[in-house]
Design a protein around this motif. Sequence first.
Motif, PDB file in Angstrom:
ATOM      1  N   SER A   1       6.365  11.059  -0.606  1.00  0.00           N
ATOM      2  CA  SER A   1       6.989  10.306   0.466  1.00  0.00           C
ATOM      3  C   SER A   1       7.319   8.886   0.145  1.00  0.00           C
ATOM      4  N   TYR A   2       8.075   8.102   0.848  1.00  0.00           N
ATOM      5  CA  TYR A   2       8.268   6.685   0.618  1.00  0.00           C
ATOM      6  C   TYR A   2       8.308   6.018   1.978  1.00  0.00           C
ATOM      7  N   ASP A   3       7.761   4.653   1.826  1.00  0.00           N
ATOM      8  CA  ASP A   3       7.755   3.935   2.780  1.00  0.00           C
ATOM      9  C   ASP A   3       8.619   3.028   2.997  1.00  0.00           C
ATOM     10  N   ARG A   4       9.048   2.189   4.116  1.00  0.00           N
ATOM     11  CA  ARG A   4      10.133   1.486   4.322  1.00  0.00           C
ATOM     12  C   ARG A   4      10.055   0.114   3.518  1.00  0.00           C
ATOM     13  N   ALA A   5       9.058   0.043   2.596  1.00  0.00           N
ATOM     14  CA  ALA A   5       8.860  -1.266   1.535  1.00  0.00           C
ATOM     15  C   ALA A   5       9.303  -0.792   0.479  1.00  0.00           C
ATOM     16  N   GLY A   6       9.437   0.463   0.300  1.00  0.00           N
ATOM     17  CA  GLY A   6       9.861   1.128  -0.984  1.00  0.00           C
ATOM     18  C   GLY A   6       8.671   1.685  -1.739  1.00  0.00           C
ATOM     19  N   ASN A   7       7.696   1.656  -1.361  1.00  0.00           N
ATOM     20  CA  ASN A   7       6.444   2.188  -2.226  1.00  0.00           C
ATOM     21  C   ASN A   7       6.555   3.654  -1.935  1.00  0.00           C
ATOM     22  N   ALA A   8       6.073   4.332  -3.115  1.00  0.00           N
ATOM     23  CA  ALA A   8       5.969   6.002  -3.178  1.00  0.00           C
ATOM     24  C   ALA A   8       4.838   6.435  -3.424  1.00  0.00           C
ATOM     25  N   SER A   9       4.429   7.435  -2.792  1.00  0.00           N
ATOM     26  CA  SER A   9       3.259   8.268  -2.973  1.00  0.00           C
ATOM     27  C   SER A   9       3.098   8.834  -4.129  1.00  0.00           C
TER      28      SER A   9
ATOM     29  N   GLU B   1       3.451  16.961   5.366  1.00  0.00           N
ATOM     30  CA  GLU B   1       3.232  15.997   5.986  1.00  0.00           C
ATOM     31  C   GLU B   1       2.745  14.583   5.485  1.00  0.00           C
ATOM     32  N   ALA B   2       3.489  13.409   6.086  1.00  0.00           N
ATOM     33  CA  ALA B   2       3.364  12.216   5.055  1.00  0.00           C
ATOM     34  C   ALA B   2       2.795  11.154   6.143  1.00  0.00           C
ATOM     35  N   ALA B   3       2.081   9.941   5.566  1.00  0.00           N
ATOM     36  CA  ALA B   3       1.394   8.896   6.611  1.00  0.00           C
ATOM     37  C   ALA B   3       1.546   7.756   5.715  1.00  0.00           C
ATOM     38  N   ASP B   4       1.640   6.601   6.419  1.00  0.00           N
ATOM     39  CA  ASP B   4       1.587   5.323   5.566  1.00  0.00           C
ATOM     40  C   ASP B   4       0.582   4.737   6.514  1.00  0.00           C
ATOM     41  N   ASP B   5      -0.484   4.551   6.042  1.00  0.00           N
ATOM     42  CA  ASP B   5      -1.671   3.691   6.894  1.00  0.00           C
ATOM     43  C   ASP B   5      -1.757   2.370   6.251  1.00  0.00           C
ATOM     44  N   PRO B   6      -2.056   1.401   7.231  1.00  0.00           N
ATOM     45  CA  PRO B   6      -1.889  -0.212   6.688  1.00  0.00           C
ATOM     46  C   PRO B   6      -3.512  -0.162   5.542  1.00  0.00           C
TER      47      PRO B   6
ATOM     48  N   THR C   1       0.793  -1.272   0.146  1.00  0.00           N
ATOM     49  CA  THR C   1      -0.025  -0.089  -0.169  1.00  0.00           C
ATOM     50  C   THR C   1       0.946   1.243   0.149  1.00  0.00           C
ATOM     51  N   ASP C   2       0.777   2.199  -1.068  1.00  0.00           N
ATOM     52  CA  ASP C   2       1.399   3.418  -1.056  1.00  0.00           C
ATOM     53  C   ASP C   2       1.111   4.334   0.023  1.00  0.00           C
ATOM     54  N   PRO C   3       2.218   5.100   0.473  1.00  0.00           N
ATOM     55  CA  PRO C   3       2.009   6.126   1.465  1.00  0.00           C
ATOM     56  C   PRO C   3       1.296   7.444   1.041  1.00  0.00           C
ATOM     57  N   THR C   4       1.054   8.272   1.636  1.00  0.00           N
ATOM     58  CA  THR C   4       0.437   9.526   1.299  1.00  0.00           C
ATOM     59  C   THR C   4       1.345  10.836   1.517  1.00  0.00           C
TER      60      THR C   4
ATOM     61  N   ASP D   1       9.300   6.157   5.463  1.00  0.00           N
ATOM     62  CA  ASP D   1      10.844   6.222   5.431  1.00  0.00           C
ATOM     63  C   ASP D   1      11.329   7.283   5.267  1.00  0.00           C
ATOM     64  N   ARG D   2      10.746   8.194   4.427  1.00  0.00           N
ATOM     65  CA  ARG D   2      11.444   9.573   3.984  1.00  0.00           C
ATOM     66  C   ARG D   2      10.492  10.468   3.361  1.00  0.00           C
ATOM     67  N   ILE D   3      10.603  11.717   3.588  1.00  0.00           N
ATOM     68  CA  ILE D   3       9.827  12.788   2.539  1.00  0.00           C
ATOM     69  C   ILE D   3      11.009  13.309   1.667  1.00  0.00           C
ATOM     70  N   GLU D   4      10.611  13.686   0.489  1.00  0.00           N
ATOM     71  CA  GLU D   4      11.541  14.496  -0.330  1.00  0.00           C
ATOM     72  C   GLU D   4      10.686  15.464  -0.988  1.00  0.00           C
ATOM     73  N   ALA D   5      11.204  16.743  -0.796  1.00  0.00           N
ATOM     74  CA  ALA D   5      10.741  17.806  -1.441  1.00  0.00           C
ATOM     75  C   ALA D   5      11.504  18.791  -2.108  1.00  0.00           C
TER      76      ALA D   5
END
Length: 475
Positions: free
Chosen positions: A357-365, A299-304, A275-278, A315-319
């Motif tokens: 934003s990116y989550d720890r699984a490598g998914n990108a928003s 702001e980023a979130a990674d809801d299940p 599931t992609d983060p937001t 994992d991180r935010i890039e702007a």
Amino acid sequence: MVAYDVRLNPSSPGAAQDIPLSATVPSLVMGEGPRALELDGPQGAAYRFEAEDPGVVSVGADGTVTALHAGSTDILVTMTLDGVDYGPYRFTVTVAPRPVTVRVGDAETFAGCGLPAVRPTVEGGLLPGDELGDVAVRALAEDGADADLSVAGTYRLVAETVDLGPDYDVTLEPGVLTVRQDALDPERVARRDEAGGEVAGDAWSDGAVELSLEGAEGDAGTYDLIAVGDGDFAERARIDTEGEVEHEVRGRIGAGGNAGATTSAARVTTRIDRTDPTVRAQASREDVAPGDDVTIEVEAADDPAEGVAAASGVDRIEARIYDAAGALLDERIAREEELVFELGAERAGAYRVEATSYDRAGNASDTDVLEIRVAGDDGTGDGSGEQPGGGDDTGSGEQPGGGSGAETPDGGSGGPAGGDAAADADRTGSTAGEPENAGILARTGDASQLPVLATAAGAVAALGAGLLARLRSKR
């Protein structure tokens, strides 16, 4: 031995009195030697012997009794005295079956290998020509039910049927079956993604994970097959369940002397997040003029996913900040769920902030785009229209004196070519010798943010109306 005292009338005509005859009858056991029938009768008497059932014993002329089969019969004795026959006298003889013990013996196996070959033995000896033959053996649990040989433990080994016939008295002596089981080391369970890349034990994957065994050795041998839960054993087990899930994993030997041996269950955790983060970027104010500072908050979130207990987490935010021409002005990275920085709007024009934003699984928003327009200091619009005095919004028209000056409210020259540098510095925030765009952005932020600065590609050209327009797009 059994003693008998028998009195009979003489069997011959003319005999006038009873003649007593006593006998001691031997106790007979199958497989043991013959025994004599001992008689106590009148002196000078002669005797003849006969077995009433010749299938049980045989009797010799001297009264020796030989056991033939287990059972009971009478021995008939005829006594002759002074030419007169007396009898027959009856003496009962019993042949006991031969006592033997069938001992199953002890055995050992590995869980999953089934019941090993067990060959019971006979203690006490068999009669000539007899043999034990095949004996069915079962392993029983404490409650008498068949043992589950896939589970380590000790079980009773019993002979299911032993039939040696009526000439034997059989005692069955059970044995002990010990079932051993190797433990599977969870460290020997390899995790790989669908591309074959290794997935660390505590890492998250953005797709299915395949489990296999690497170097899983035990006393029984090398385990090369794997099964999850009650699933079938195979070279690999595919896990596609999203979330952080613990599995019971077992190994099995596929071939060799202990083929079929299984390990006890090890607990192995897989972590899958598809599931992609937001991400969402927003500015602190709408009315922006040159010289204003604007706080940009991302702001980023990674809801299940629905029904999933846990996600991998942000994992991180890039702007990235761009000017109207698309040149990269600045880049910010935050290893957390929030990124805050100041945009110093020292020139009129358009700025664009793109956040991902990116989550720890490598998914990108999806990328969130925030556009900021800074109004010109003359209160005009966005600088897109033709200005009075023949100048365009960039101040690129030819000015009196042959020079090209900065833009003025009437669109004309700000002075002769090569005009007052101090005036330019006052308006642009630059001094002689500095890049004209050096003051477009002011940096702030904590040490967890990792800025990578790219200088401006050129001066921001457009003067705008005092308007902050926030546009969102999903890429």
